[in-house]
Design an enzyme around this catalytic site. Structure first.
Site, PDB file in Angstrom:
ATOM      1  N   GLU A 152       8.772   3.931 -13.891  1.00 24.07           N
ATOM      2  CA  GLU A 152       7.914   2.750 -13.768  1.00 24.07           C
ATOM      3  C   GLU A 152       8.089   1.811 -14.955  1.00 24.07           C
ATOM      4  O   GLU A 152       7.874   2.196 -16.114  1.00 24.07           O
ATOM      5  CB  GLU A 152       6.445   3.160 -13.642  1.00 24.07           C
ATOM      6  CG  GLU A 152       5.537   1.954 -13.419  1.00 24.07           C
ATOM      7  CD  GLU A 152       4.090   2.318 -13.128  1.00 24.07           C
ATOM      8  OE1 GLU A 152       3.715   3.496 -13.305  1.00 24.07           O
ATOM      9  OE2 GLU A 152       3.343   1.409 -12.715  1.00 24.07           O
ATOM     10  N   GLU A 246      -2.862   0.517  -6.470  1.00 28.92           N
ATOM     11  CA  GLU A 246      -3.346   1.061  -7.734  1.00 28.92           C
ATOM     12  C   GLU A 246      -4.423   0.138  -8.304  1.00 28.92           C
ATOM     13  O   GLU A 246      -4.197  -1.072  -8.428  1.00 28.92           O
ATOM     14  CB  GLU A 246      -2.186   1.178  -8.730  1.00 28.92           C
ATOM     15  CG  GLU A 246      -2.600   1.850 -10.036  1.00 28.92           C
ATOM     16  CD  GLU A 246      -1.408   2.118 -10.939  1.00 28.92           C
ATOM     17  OE1 GLU A 246      -1.169   3.288 -11.259  1.00 28.92           O
ATOM     18  OE2 GLU A 246      -0.709   1.158 -11.322  1.00 28.92           O
TER      19      GLU A 246
HETATM   20  C1  LER Z   1      -0.021   2.040 -16.023  1.00 29.35           C
HETATM   21  O1  LER Z   1      -0.377   0.765 -16.398  1.00 29.35           O
HETATM   22  C2  LER Z   1       0.344   2.127 -14.609  1.00 29.35           C
HETATM   23  O2  LER Z   1       0.610   1.149 -13.955  1.00 29.35           O
HETATM   24  C3  LER Z   1       0.387   3.456 -14.034  1.00 29.35           C
HETATM   25  O3  LER Z   1       0.979   3.429 -12.801  1.00 29.35           O
HETATM   26  C4  LER Z   1       1.106   4.396 -14.985  1.00 29.35           C
HETATM   27  O4  LER Z   1       1.404   5.594 -14.419  1.00 29.35           O
HETATM   28 MN    MN Z   2       1.418   1.349 -11.940  1.00 32.56          MN
END
Ligand code: LER
Ligand code: MN
Length: 286
Positions: A152, A246
């Protein structure tokens, strides 16, 4: 372009629960399933704490799949020049891979290549080499268990290794493993990229995992992220793979992750409403 993964939508566990106690795991898995998601993305920051049998039972009960993400910490930072810290990082990543394989997951993602957090200075050549070689070891370990790794790209306050998709692709060239992919997150792209298209078009089928987050990490469509450009770029490459919603609010706290991500504000308090609207938003766009 050849995408080998299925297109699927997931919700990050922190939308529902800040822990993986039996109650927390049930809340997250039931919540993701009832909101209509295909999978839950479990935060495996401490994989030793995860009850594999319980998690498998819950996934079966709610007919849901799982993938996993994590960020390393200062004591498990694989970029470190201290070999015992690197070994701790390797151990954590192997354990996370084992847990993920045991619950039938296929995708490990997140900031698995360094500590998640603000570094005091730029990465040295040694830090970068350590990170690349750790990802080679992890990719090989994961491949033996049928798992892909997805690195990521995050903003400058959360890593000093890869802040843009183009940097991520150069890093992946060095890792040079067929089960290692790029993971992009709209929240971070909004901070660091030259627009939302460039890195996606450059990545093509090396893009293996996507996080959808708003600029304030709350309700999608209420902040500054240019989702039109982002999803148009995904359409141009005909992206197939996991897409996770998320989001973070002070309503649901993992003391470790929430503090690292500076989750200070209450951006929502109804996980189910948030998650349902997010899935609708993503499907309207893609
Ligand atoms: C952290 O900012 C984030 O985006 C998460 O997905 C980290 O695992
Ligand atoms: Mn993330």
């Amino acid at each position: 372009m050849t995408f080998t993964k299925p297109l699927e939508y997931g919700g990050h566990a922190l939308v529902w629960s800040g822990d993986w106690t039996p109650e927390g795991a049930r809340k997250a898995i039931a919540g993701a399933a009832l909101a209509g998601y295909d999978y839950i993305e479990i935060a495996l920051l401490d994989p030793w704490k995860v009850d594999v049998d319980l998690t498998k039972d819950l996934l079966q009960e709610f007919n849901l799949r799982a993938h996993a993400s994590l960020g390393l910490s200062v004591s498990t930072d694989v970029t470190s020049s201290n070999a015992s810290i690197v070994e701790k990082g390797d151990e954590l990543l192997r354990k996370a891979t084992d847990v993920l394989a045991a619950i039938g997951g296929k995708e490990l993602c997140g900031v698995i290549y360094c500590a998640l957090g603000k570094y005091p200075g730029p990465a040295s050549k040694e830090n970068r080499v350590n990170s690349v070689t750790a990802m080679q070891r992890l990719a090989d370990y994961a491949a033996d268990r049928g798992i892909n790794i997805n690195l990521e790209v995050v903003n400058r306050y959360e890593t000093n290794i890869i802040n843009t998709g183009i940097e991520g692709l150069t890093f992946l060239d060095q890792v040079n493993r067929s089960n290692a992919y790029l993971h992009l997150d709209t929240y971070h792209m909004n901070i660091e990229e030259d627009g939302m298209e460039k890195s996606i078009l450059a990545a093509g089928d090396r893009l293996g995992y996507v996080h959808i987050g708003e600029s304030h990490r709350g309700y999608l469509g209420t902040g500054n992220v240019d989702f039109e450009s982002f999803f148009n770029a995904l359409k141009k490459i005909d992206f197939r793979g996991p897409i996770t919603f998320e989001s973070f609010s002070s309503e649901v706290v993992d003391p470790n992750l929430s503090n690292t991500l500076c989750v200070w504000r209450n951006l929502w308090d109804d996980s189910d409403d948030l998650a349902k609207k997010a899935l609708m938003f993503m499907k309207e766009h893609y």
